[in-house]
Design a protein around this motif. Structure first.
Motif, PDB file in Angstrom:
ATOM      1  N   LYS A 119       1.202  -1.416  -0.152  1.00  0.00           N
ATOM      2  CA  LYS A 119       0.292   0.121   0.168  1.00  0.00           C
ATOM      3  C   LYS A 119       1.018   1.353   0.056  1.00  0.00           C
ATOM      4  O   LYS A 119       1.641   1.778   0.904  1.00  0.00           O
TER       5      LYS A 119
ATOM      6  N   ARG B  47      -5.664   3.162   3.203  1.00  0.00           N
ATOM      7  CA  ARG B  47      -6.940   2.798   2.526  1.00  0.00           C
ATOM      8  C   ARG B  47      -8.307   3.267   3.441  1.00  0.00           C
ATOM      9  O   ARG B  47      -8.046   2.551   4.590  1.00  0.00           O
TER      10      ARG B  47
ATOM     11  N   ASP C 218     -12.298   3.160  -0.251  1.00  0.00           N
ATOM     12  CA  ASP C 218     -12.102   2.215  -0.857  1.00  0.00           C
ATOM     13  C   ASP C 218     -12.668   0.888  -1.207  1.00  0.00           C
ATOM     14  O   ASP C 218     -12.155   0.091  -2.363  1.00  0.00           O
TER      15      ASP C 218
END
Length: 205
Positions: free
Chosen positions: A3, A8, A136
């Motif tokens: 990530k 996120r 997300d």
């Protein structure tokens, strides 16, 4: 996959006694930062808040108790008598909840820049339409209703209370339709932990 960039944002959903809180706790141990949307919905109604004043104007000034707090039982009697009155309450509450949620997410992203994931625990996803655009990913904890009933009763919840809460929530099929990813919590805790670890590794390791 690793990530990069901002954390996120994952909305965590699940029916009563599905194991949603257990998943949230495990995610925190893995490094996520959790936000309880139910807690936010209470905090935006603290004595003296703008939302509380708006609700009193819409549903009656006598909803405000002597200590300045909201009489939630009396509000429920007035707000849930019809779809129109419920919609009127949601039209007041949801913008305030969304505003506070956005501020908290921004604060976390600014102060805790290394956090890979912000998990928002959502109590009633069907009522949170305007908020879902912030996510997300929507992660669902799925468990058969009968097993959830057994677990709820084992925790001390009455049959009546369980059925009342289930009636206010999405059906399993509707909940699944909201989810991008699901975790099956019909087995033991070890099985759930393994699924969650796999989900985490695929996104953040």
């Amino acid at each position: 996959m690793p990530k990069t960039g901002k954390a996120r944002i994952v909305f965590l959903v699940g029916g009563i006694a599905s194991g949603k809180s257990s998943v949230a706790a495990q995610l925190e141990r893995l490094g996520a930062i959790c936000i309880d949307l139910d807690q936010i919905s209470r905090e935006v109604l603290v004595p003296g808040s703008a939302l509380l004043k708006d609700i009193a104007k819409e549903f009656g000034a006598d909803l405000i108790q002597a200590d300045g707090s909201l009489d939630r039982h009396k509000l429920a009697l007035r707000a849930f008598v019809s779809a129109e009155r419920t919609a009127a309450l949601e039209a007041l509450e949801l913008p305030a909840i969304k505003k506070e949620l956005v501020e908290r997410i921004k604060c976390i992203q600014l102060v805790q820049k290394q956090a890979p994931c912000i998990v928002v625990e959502v109590p009633l996803p069907d009522k949170m339409g305007p908020l879902l655009e912030l996510a997300d990913e929507v992660l669902g904890v799925i468990c058969p209703r009968e097993l959830r009933r057994i677990r709820a009763l084992d925790r001390g919840m009455s049959e009546h209370d369980f059925e009342r809460r289930v009636a206010r929530q999405l059906s399993d099929a509707d909940l699944l339709a909201l989810c991008d990813t699901t975790l099956d919590n019909s087995g033991d805790q070890e099985s759930l932990k393994e699924q969650l670890q796999k989900w985490w590794n695929e996104r953040f390791v």
